[in-house]
Design a protein around this motif. Structure first.
Motif, PDB file in Angstrom:
ATOM      1  N   PRO A  41      93.991  44.825  67.099  1.00 38.83           N
ATOM      2  CA  PRO A  41      93.111  43.918  66.350  1.00 38.83           C
ATOM      3  C   PRO A  41      91.806  44.626  65.984  1.00 38.83           C
ATOM      4  CG  PRO A  41      93.169  43.330  68.686  1.00 38.83           C
ATOM      5  CD  PRO A  41      94.224  44.378  68.480  1.00 38.83           C
ATOM      6  N   LEU A  42      91.399  44.481  64.739  1.00 40.42           N
ATOM      7  CA  LEU A  42      90.196  45.145  64.254  1.00 40.42           C
ATOM      8  C   LEU A  42      89.010  44.191  64.356  1.00 40.42           C
ATOM      9  CD1 LEU A  42      88.852  47.590  62.840  1.00 40.42           C
ATOM     10  CD2 LEU A  42      89.475  46.539  60.651  1.00 40.42           C
ATOM     11  N   ALA A  90      94.125  50.516  62.117  1.00 39.22           N
ATOM     12  CA  ALA A  90      94.302  49.424  63.071  1.00 39.22           C
ATOM     13  C   ALA A  90      95.660  48.751  62.898  1.00 39.22           C
ATOM     14  CB  ALA A  90      93.176  48.402  62.904  1.00 39.22           C
ATOM     15  N   ASP A  91      96.087  48.572  61.650  1.00 37.05           N
ATOM     16  CA  ASP A  91      97.404  47.973  61.403  1.00 37.05           C
ATOM     17  C   ASP A  91      98.517  48.856  61.949  1.00 37.05           C
ATOM     18  OD1 ASP A  91      96.221  45.821  60.172  1.00 37.05           O
ATOM     19  OD2 ASP A  91      96.479  46.596  58.136  1.00 37.05           O
ATOM     20  N   THR A  92      98.394  50.165  61.729  1.00 32.94           N
ATOM     21  CA  THR A  92      99.427  51.083  62.196  1.00 32.94           C
ATOM     22  C   THR A  92      99.514  51.094  63.718  1.00 32.94           C
ATOM     23  OG1 THR A  92      99.124  52.494  60.254  1.00 32.94           O
ATOM     24  CG2 THR A  92     100.206  53.483  62.157  1.00 32.94           C
ATOM     25  N   LEU A 126      90.318  47.711  68.131  1.00 35.27           N
ATOM     26  CA  LEU A 126      89.568  48.776  67.474  1.00 35.27           C
ATOM     27  C   LEU A 126      88.216  48.194  67.083  1.00 35.27           C
ATOM     28  CD1 LEU A 126      89.676  51.699  66.440  1.00 35.27           C
ATOM     29  CD2 LEU A 126      90.535  50.836  64.269  1.00 35.27           C
ATOM     30  N   LEU A 127      87.170  48.620  67.788  1.00 31.04           N
ATOM     31  CA  LEU A 127      85.811  48.139  67.509  1.00 31.04           C
ATOM     32  C   LEU A 127      85.199  49.028  66.436  1.00 31.04           C
ATOM     33  CD1 LEU A 127      83.305  46.434  68.028  1.00 31.04           C
ATOM     34  CD2 LEU A 127      82.770  47.925  69.981  1.00 31.04           C
ATOM     35  N   PHE A 128      84.901  48.438  65.288  1.00 30.52           N
ATOM     36  CA  PHE A 128      84.369  49.173  64.145  1.00 30.52           C
ATOM     37  C   PHE A 128      82.901  48.819  63.966  1.00 30.52           C
ATOM     38  CE2 PHE A 128      84.387  49.563  59.253  1.00 30.52           C
ATOM     39  CZ  PHE A 128      83.850  50.838  59.336  1.00 30.52           C
ATOM     40  N   LEU A 129      82.024  49.757  64.278  1.00 31.80           N
ATOM     41  CA  LEU A 129      80.582  49.583  64.123  1.00 31.80           C
ATOM     42  C   LEU A 129      80.184  50.141  62.757  1.00 31.80           C
ATOM     43  CD1 LEU A 129      79.539  50.791  67.693  1.00 31.80           C
ATOM     44  CD2 LEU A 129      79.825  48.431  66.915  1.00 31.80           C
ATOM     45  N   ASP A 130      80.018  49.276  61.798  1.00 33.62           N
ATOM     46  CA  ASP A 130      79.767  49.705  60.422  1.00 33.62           C
ATOM     47  C   ASP A 130      78.264  49.799  60.155  1.00 33.62           C
ATOM     48  OD1 ASP A 130      80.373  50.563  57.927  1.00 33.62           O
ATOM     49  OD2 ASP A 130      81.128  48.647  57.169  1.00 33.62           O
ATOM     50  N   GLU A 131      77.927  50.622  59.154  1.00 34.72           N
ATOM     51  CA  GLU A 131      76.543  50.806  58.688  1.00 34.72           C
ATOM     52  C   GLU A 131      75.609  51.187  59.845  1.00 34.72           C
ATOM     53  OE1 GLU A 131      75.066  47.735  56.195  1.00 34.72           O
ATOM     54  OE2 GLU A 131      76.912  47.522  55.047  1.00 34.72           O
ATOM     55  N   LEU A 132      76.034  52.176  60.598  1.00 38.44           N
ATOM     56  CA  LEU A 132      75.263  52.579  61.768  1.00 38.44           C
ATOM     57  C   LEU A 132      73.929  53.205  61.369  1.00 38.44           C
ATOM     58  CD1 LEU A 132      75.878  52.417  64.799  1.00 38.44           C
ATOM     59  CD2 LEU A 132      76.532  54.809  64.720  1.00 38.44           C
TER      60      LEU A 132
END
Length: 409
Positions: A71-72, A65-67, A118-124
């Motif tokens: 926005p994360l 996301a930084d690269t 960047l939508l990060f869906l964690d622990e799916l």
């Protein structure tokens, strides 16, 4: 109670120390899984990273996301309710006329306001089946309630294998089939360098403008040609619950594979990176079969090789070179004529001059068996007699050719 004068400076120093520890740099470094992730994100395909806890999935997403200067937004799927993704019903003044709108959560509103992210869906894998069902529209249609996520939003999820997940669930087949599955593993050197303060840099693939039309044409020709030959793989739902929660072939996942082939070709990525992506879309078996089919499309025309053996351009990769030689022999077998048979031997000599002799044994054995009794042994056989002689289980035709070639020396 106010902190004592001696305590406050220590907390400030502690924060300074933490800041130093968290300050890292990046470096260009070959990393196939990171390159595959960046390419899938560029292709706007949802990606699911599988890996054990603490292996660096979240860190890789943060760095990506930084690269990409996105926005994360991290959403822990397992701690949300289905309404957090499908929307909360809000009653208006006249619900019978205006209906009941579904209000989106704050994180979705902020993504729309930013226009990208960047939508990060964690622990799916720890999300309940009801939450997984609510995520279907988010992943496929990019809708949260009545809110449409903008095109600049990319979706990446992460999951732990069920054995490693707390109260884990298998992914539902409809949700699993919407992702490109990448299995994330740690690299010892990357971890050591990273703990030293230098992590690999995630970069978007470099697309070559001149290659775009040909890349699309190749991807379409490859996938459609393969599925025409293997129609049973167009849709194959796995029989076990675990496999259904991974990558498997369907019209939707074949479309994703076609997109990845086009992007990978236009970016000239390595075969290993392309294999990670294609297998992550349609599964290991179908993905490897598709890549083998694509390799065969790149093989030189055997008739062109027979027409000018002295200038024959053979593939450098061993498996492709052997396939090309076997195609030449098969072409002679389909139309056995003495000039074509002799030209095939000249092609084998060309292969001997430009590569390893080990690959010549099988095609030379088959070609020798095609000899008619009234065909003389060509002079090119003298250079190949030794190669043919090492073939195990060669038939008598091969032995006669090798003997005749030895007598001419």
């Amino acid at each position: 109670m106010n902190p004592s004068p001696s305590t406050a400076p220590q907390l400030v120093l502690a924060q300074d120390l933490l800041t130093l520890l968290r300050t890292t740099t990046t470096e260009p470094r070959p990393d196939e899984q990171l390159e595959a992730l960046a390419l899938a994100v560029a292709a706007d395909l949802p990606v699911l990273l599988w890996g054990e806890p603490g292996i660096g999935k979240t860190a890789a997403l943060t760095q990506l996301a930084d690269t990409l200067e996105l926005p994360l937004t991290t959403v822990i799927a397992s701690v949300h309710e289905p309404s957090d993704f499908s929307g909360l019903p809000i009653l208006g003044d006249d619900p019978e006329v205006r209906g009941v709108p579904m209000a989106p959560p704050q994180w979705a509103v902020e993504l729309v306001r930013a226009g990208k992210g960047l939508l990060f869906l964690d622990e799916l894998s720890t999300a309940t089946p009801a939450v997984q069902a609510a995520l279907l529209r988010v992943v496929l249609e990019r809708r949260v309630g009545t809110l449409q996520l903008p095109p600049g939003v990319r979706i990446v999820a992460a999951a732990n294998p069920r054995a490693s997940a707390a109260d884990g669930w298998e992914l539902s087949p409809p949700l699993a089939n919407r992702f490109v599955h990448l299995h994330w593993v740690h690299d010892r050197e990357v971890v050591v360098r990273g703990l030293g303060g230098v992590w690999p840099r995630a970069e978007l693939p470099h697309l070559v403008p001149e290659l775009l039309p040909d890349a699309v044409a190749l991807a379409r020709r490859t996938v459609t040609g393969f599925l025409s030959a293997r129609p049973t793989l167009i849709h194959r739902l796995p029989t076990t619950e675990t496999r259904r929660g991974g990558a498997w072939p369907s019209p939707r996942s074949w479309e994703a594979a076609l997109t990845l082939l086009a992007f990978g070709t236009a970016a000239a990525v390595s075969r290993d990176v392309l294999a990670l992506l294609v297998r992550g879309a349609v599964g290991d078996g179908p993905g490897l079969e598709l890549l083998a089919h694509m390799d065969r499309l790149d093989l030189p025309d055997p008739e062109i090789l027979l027409a000018d053996p002295a200038r024959a351009e053979l593939p450098e990769r061993g498996d492709l070179r052997q396939a090309a030689l076997e195609a030449v022999v098969a072409a002679v077998g389909a139309r056995p004529e003495r000039p074509r048979w002799e030209a095939a031997w000249a092609v084998l000599v060309r292969a001997l001059e430009t590569g390893t002799p080990d690959l010549l044994v099988a095609p030379a054995t088959t070609l020798a068996a095609l000899r008619r009794d009234d065909w003389d042994v060509p002079d090119t056989m003298e250079r190949l007699a030794g190669v043919i002689g090492i073939a195990r289980g060669a038939d008598r035709s091969v032995e006669r050719v090798a003997t005749a070639a030895g007598a001419r020396q």
